[in-house]
Design an enzyme around this catalytic site. Structure first.
Site, mmCIF file in Angstrom:
data_model
loop_
_atom_site.group_PDB
_atom_site.id
_atom_site.type_symbol
_atom_site.label_atom_id
_atom_site.label_comp_id
_atom_site.label_asym_id
_atom_site.label_seq_id
_atom_site.Cartn_x
_atom_site.Cartn_y
_atom_site.Cartn_z
ATOM 1 N N ASP A 1 7.314 119.771 67.635
ATOM 2 C CA ASP A 1 7.188 118.838 66.509
ATOM 3 C C ASP A 1 8.531 118.139 66.221
ATOM 4 O O ASP A 1 9.545 118.422 66.870
ATOM 5 C CB ASP A 1 6.705 119.639 65.288
ATOM 6 C CG ASP A 1 5.689 118.887 64.462
ATOM 7 O OD1 ASP A 1 5.710 117.646 64.477
ATOM 8 O OD2 ASP A 1 4.880 119.541 63.781
ATOM 9 N N ASP B 1 -1.188 112.967 62.006
ATOM 10 C CA ASP B 1 -2.306 113.922 62.032
ATOM 11 C C ASP B 1 -3.629 113.216 61.711
ATOM 12 O O ASP B 1 -3.691 112.422 60.774
ATOM 13 C CB ASP B 1 -2.097 115.013 60.982
ATOM 14 C CG ASP B 1 -0.862 115.853 61.260
ATOM 15 O OD1 ASP B 1 -0.030 115.443 62.090
ATOM 16 O OD2 ASP B 1 -0.743 116.910 60.640
#
Ligand code: GAL
Length: 430
Positions: A168, A232
């Site tokens: 990430d 997301d």
């Protein structure tokens, strides 16, 4: 046009010329240089990776029992028979970083047997084991990140038996704004890509930078096998991009529109996980989608050759969810070895046709209705950029049957947000 339309891709190239180090600069001029610069093991992702990730359903509540039961369910639900293989533990598995050894450790309450034993269990089921970390000082869930510890963490993951790392981009030290730190992102991902490679263990590297720094331009060169193109995806049909907040399925489809040429065997555009089957339960809620919308997500992700990472609780899937995610005919389109990302060939009044070339001179066509009312779409061979006179046989991949259509048009009655997908095979080869 979306924020990351064709023009912004060109802008990104220009920016990369200006700001990047040799990794990217050397890749711009010719495809032979590009190939020479690729540093990953492409065999790890010859076709788009397929698996399950803990984040959408469990978030910070992920634990060892969930992972063991999910591995069991992946086998007993026949997901493995259609190609699913990775079980990935997302963020908030960590207990901390040992101050004397510098080693990461798992939260012992959630993972009492430890990661090595858990990886062994997942492997004993014939599955692959994935984990999560972050290129910054902390993960998005504020656990210790891998910045400065890339080699140590990569070695630890390899020792545990990790086969997949999702990496990430939260808490990166000199983060200034979304558009001005390509160079830093490239070097941070390269540090982990190199460290993974140095372990000698094949570990699939999943870049989760969400898209602002155009990872499709440099993902492969830093060792990546897939790179997020989108923030997301929440469990909702339509929610526009708003800086870093989650988006709906539709936005993630749009972000992919002009990125096809950056995806293919070895390295894939990743529009995020499938929200299919969440039904507004779990950690990531968005309001939920209906079954048609879930089926459309599956259809479009397969048209895109996207990684198929399921996010719902696969221990408790209902029959509709199983029908969607176990459809071998649509998965075959995703996994077709040509590895071409589908592209839009027609768009009018919210009705679209998408085309994806397949092996064996076959073609997948998706007919898609964005409208919130029923519509009939008719696409001519010209619209679909197909040659006339080939005598195509047409197979409906959701009805699992051949359909009679005129040999000059393809049409479908579509409910709101519905997508129907067909595979066309030429009977005559002239
Ligand atoms: C986000 C990422 C999600 C999930 C989450 C964990 O940045 O996009 O997929 O991994 O972090 O904190």
């Amino acid at each position: 046009m979306t924020k990351f339309s064709r023009s912004s891709v060109f802008l990104s190239w220009a920016l990369l010329y200006l700001v990047s180090g040799c990794v990217v600069k050397n890749t711009i001029n010719s495809s032979s240089t590009l190939n020479a610069a690729i540093s990953q093991d492409q065999n790890l992702a010859i076709t788009p990776p397929m698996g399950w990730n803990s984040w959408n359903a469990f978030g910070k509540n992920v634990n060892e029992q969930v992972i063991r039961e999910t591995a069991d369910a992946m086998v007993s639900s026949a997901m493995t028979q259609v190609g699913f293989s990775y079980i990935v533990i997302d963020d908030i598995w960590q207990g901390g970083r040992d101050s004397s050894t510098g080693l990461l450790y798992a939260d012992a309450k959630k993972f009492p047997s430890g990661m090595k034993a858990l990886a062994d269990y997942v492997h004993s089921k014939g599955l692959k084991f994935g984990i999560y970390s972050d290129a910054g000082t902390k993960t998005c869930g504020e656990m210790p990140g891998s910045f400065g510890y890339e080699k140590k963490d990569a070695k630890l993951f390899a020792d545990w038996g990790v086969d997949f790392l999702k990496y990430d981009y939260c808490f990166c030290p000199d983060y200034v704004s979304a558009n001005n730190d390509y160079k830093m992102a490239i070097s941070r991902y390269k540090a982990m890509g190199d460290a993974l490679k140095a372990t000698g263990r094949p570990i699939l590297f999943s870049i989760c930078e969400w898209g602002p720094r155009s990872p499709w331009l440099w993902g492969k060169e830093v060792g990546g096998h897939m790179w997020r193109t989108s923030y997301d995806v929440a469990d909702i049909w339509d929610k526009p991009r708003n800086e870093t907040s989650p988006v709906g399925i539709l936005t993630s489809i749009d972000v992919m529109t002009n990125l096809g040429r950056f995806s293919g065997p070895g390295g894939w555009n990743d529009p995020d996980m499938l929200v299919v089957g969440l039904n507004n339960t779990g950690f990531i809620k968005g309001g939920g989608c209906n079954d048609i919308e879930y089926r459309t997500q599956m259809s479009m992700w397969c048209m895109f050759s996207a990684p198929l990472m399921l996010g719902c609780d696969i221990r408790n899937m209902n029959e509709v969810t199983k029908t969607i995610i176990l459809n071998k005919d649509i998965i075959d389109i995703d996994q077709d070895s040509l590895g071409k990302q589908g592209y839009r060939v027609m768009s009018k009044d919210g009705l679209e046709a998408w085309k994806k070339p397949l092996t064996g001179n076959r073609i997948a066509i998706a007919l898609f209705n964005r409208n919130s009312s029923n519509k009939t779409i008719t696409a001519s061979w010209k619209d679909l950029e197909l040659e006339p006179g080939k005598g195509y046989s047409i197979f409906d991949v959701w009805k699992h049957s051949s359909v009679g259509q005129e040999d000059a048009t393809l049409s479908a009655d579509l409910q709101p947000h519905e997508c129907q997908v067909f595979v066309l095979s030429a009977k005559k080869n002239k």
